[in-house]
Design a protein around this motif. Structure first.
Motif, PDB file in Angstrom:
ATOM      1  N   VAL A 165       0.945  -1.215  -0.063  1.00 48.57           N
ATOM      2  CA  VAL A 165       0.032  -0.137   0.007  1.00 48.57           C
ATOM      3  C   VAL A 165       0.859   1.359  -0.146  1.00 48.57           C
ATOM      4  O   VAL A 165       1.514   1.407   0.810  1.00 48.57           O
ATOM      5  N   GLU A 166       1.098   1.952  -1.006  1.00 45.29           N
ATOM      6  CA  GLU A 166       1.875   3.016  -1.353  1.00 45.29           C
ATOM      7  C   GLU A 166       1.261   4.203  -0.980  1.00 45.29           C
ATOM      8  O   GLU A 166       0.247   4.652  -1.409  1.00 45.29           O
ATOM      9  N   ILE A 167       1.534   5.003  -0.083  1.00 43.69           N
ATOM     10  CA  ILE A 167       0.667   6.210   0.746  1.00 43.69           C
ATOM     11  C   ILE A 167       1.161   7.659   0.083  1.00 43.69           C
ATOM     12  O   ILE A 167       0.636   8.444   0.676  1.00 43.69           O
ATOM     13  N   GLY A 168       2.047   7.516  -0.941  1.00 42.77           N
ATOM     14  CA  GLY A 168       2.483   9.084  -1.433  1.00 42.77           C
ATOM     15  C   GLY A 168       1.408   9.516  -2.057  1.00 42.77           C
ATOM     16  O   GLY A 168       0.154   9.228  -2.351  1.00 42.77           O
ATOM     17  N   SER A 169       1.609  11.064  -2.454  1.00 43.25           N
ATOM     18  CA  SER A 169       0.805  11.925  -3.192  1.00 43.25           C
ATOM     19  C   SER A 169       0.713  11.792  -4.334  1.00 43.25           C
ATOM     20  O   SER A 169      -0.494  12.032  -5.032  1.00 43.25           O
ATOM     21  N   ALA A 170       1.322  11.097  -5.149  1.00 40.90           N
ATOM     22  CA  ALA A 170       1.395  10.902  -6.671  1.00 40.90           C
ATOM     23  C   ALA A 170       0.469   9.684  -7.179  1.00 40.90           C
ATOM     24  O   ALA A 170       0.606   8.600  -6.347  1.00 40.90           O
ATOM     25  N   THR A 171      -0.304   9.861  -8.009  1.00 42.71           N
ATOM     26  CA  THR A 171      -0.872   8.480  -8.642  1.00 42.71           C
ATOM     27  C   THR A 171       0.057   7.686  -9.417  1.00 42.71           C
ATOM     28  O   THR A 171       0.480   8.177 -10.458  1.00 42.71           O
ATOM     29  N   GLY A 172      -0.031   6.579  -9.274  1.00 38.83           N
ATOM     30  CA  GLY A 172       0.958   5.520  -9.861  1.00 38.83           C
ATOM     31  C   GLY A 172       0.102   5.145 -11.137  1.00 38.83           C
ATOM     32  O   GLY A 172      -0.847   5.512 -11.239  1.00 38.83           O
ATOM     33  N   ARG A 173       1.157   4.605 -11.977  1.00 38.87           N
ATOM     34  CA  ARG A 173       0.536   4.187 -13.352  1.00 38.87           C
ATOM     35  C   ARG A 173       0.525   2.379 -13.356  1.00 38.87           C
ATOM     36  O   ARG A 173       1.637   2.011 -12.579  1.00 38.87           O
TER      37      ARG A 173
END
Length: 286
Positions: A165-173
Motif C-alpha cells: 500500500v503506497e501512501i505517497g501523494s502521486a498517482t501511480g501508473r
C-alpha cells in the motif's frame, strides 16, 4: 547496497514484537509498534524505473485483457525478473491498482510471464465496491507460502506475492515499477489466510525523507494507517461478507519487523523458484 537479514520463523517474528497478539472478534483500534533506530534511506531522483515498459493485449474491461512487461525488447515477468531490492534501503514494487480506481487488477501468478489482469469471480470481472485511496501493488520475488503457518496468527500464507500500500501523494501508473521505502506492515487475515500489507512511500515523494518508520507516518500522515486498516477490514462487507481481521493486536508493525517479513517471503520465493519447495500450487515460474 543490498539488505540482508537472518530468516526468522513465525515464533521469532513474534519475539521481535514481544507479545502474542492474534485475537478473534471485533477489531480493536490501531496501535503503533515501537520503532528501532536505523539509518535514513537516500531518496532517488525519480521513483519510477523507466527501464521497464508495458504492452497491453486484449480489450480493457474484458476477460482477455492482459498487461505484459518488457525490458527493452525482451518480455519479462514482473514477479520473477524484477529484483526485490533497489538499493539505498528501497524496494521495487509493481503498481497493479492506481489510487482512486476500483478495478481489482492483479499479477496472474499462474500464467506464463505473469501479466497483470483483472481478477475474476464466477466468470465476472471483479471491482472493489468503492475506490481504493492509495496506490496498490506487489513486491517482486516474494511469496506467501500457503504451506507455512504463522503460529501467532494461526494462518498460512495466501499463495501470492506480498502486497504494498503506497501512501505517497502521486498517482501511480498501472504496470509502473517504482522504488519505495517500506515503513510498516499490517497482518491481514483474509478468509483464514495471512495476507501481509506492507505500508510504503515512493522514494521521491516530498515526505519520503521524513518517513523512516511507523511513528513518522503517524506524524506526517496522521491517521493514514488507521484508514488503510479500516479500508481493508471493511471492503468486503458491502457484498455481505464479514470484516477481515488483523493479527498482532491490530498493530502496524515497525520497520525492523517489516524487513524481516520481506526477507522471509523472499526466501520462500527463492525456495519455490529453485525447486527446493515443490510447486504444488501450479504457479508459473517463467
Amino acid at each position: 547496497m543490498a539488505i540482508a537479514f537472518r530468516c526468522l520463523g513465525g515464533g521469532a517474528l513474534s519475539r521481535a514484537v514481544g507479545r502474542k497478539v492474534f485475537r478473534q472478534g471485533q477489531v480493536a483500534p490501531l496501535r503503533v509498534a515501537p520503532a528501532v533506530p536505523h539509518v535514513r534511506a537516500v531518496a532517488t531522483a525519480s521513483a519510477e524505473v523507466t527501464a521497464y515498459t508495458t504492452v497491453e493485449k486484449g480489450g480493457k474491461d474484458t476477460l482477455e485483457y492482459r498487461m505484459f512487461m518488457n525490458q527493452g525488447a525482451k518480455e519479462v515477468s514482473c514477479w520473477h525478473e524484477i529484483p526485490l531490492y533497489a538499493g539505498d534501503g528501497h524496494l521495487h514494487y509493481i503498481c497493479e491498482i492506481p489510487k482512486e480506481t476500483s478495478a481489482k487488477m492483479e499479477v496472474a501468478t499462474d500464467e506464463p510471464c505473469t501479466p497483470i489482469k483483472q481478477d475474476v469471480k464466477k466468470g465476472k470481472l471483479r471491482f472493489y465496491p468503492y475506490n481504493i485511496n492509495w496506490n496498490y501493488g506487489m513486491l517482486p520475488q516474494t511469496w506467501e507460502d500457503p504451506g507455512v503457518t504463522n503460529p501467532e496468527v494461526q494462518a498460512a500464507g495466501d499463495n501470492d506475492p506480498v502486497d504494498v500500500v503506497e501512501i505517497g501523494s502521486a498517482t501511480g501508473r498501472q504496470g509502473g515499477v517504482y522504488k519505495v521505502k517500506p515503513v510498516g506492515v499490517l497482518a491481514m487475515i483474509d478468509d483464514g489466510e495471512l495476507d501481509w500489507k506492507v505500508i510504503a512511500i515512493a522514494a521521491d515523494d516530498p515526505k519520503a525523507a521524513l518517513c523512516n518508520d511507523v511513528e513518522d507516518v503517524e506524524k506526517h500522515f496522521p491517521g493514514e494507517i488507521q484508514k488503510v486498516l479500516e479500508w481493508f477490514r471493511d471492503y468486503k462487507m458491502p457484498d455481505g461478507k464479514p470484516a477481515n481481521k488483523f493479527g498482532y493486536d491490530n498493530k502496524c508493525l515497525n520497520k525492523e519487523f517489516t524487513m524481516h517479513v520481506i526477507q522471509e517471503t523472499h526466501e520462500a520465493y527463492v525456495k519455490l523458484k529453485s525447486g527446493a519447495r515443490a510447486n504444488t500450487e501450479e504457479l508459473s515460474l517463467i
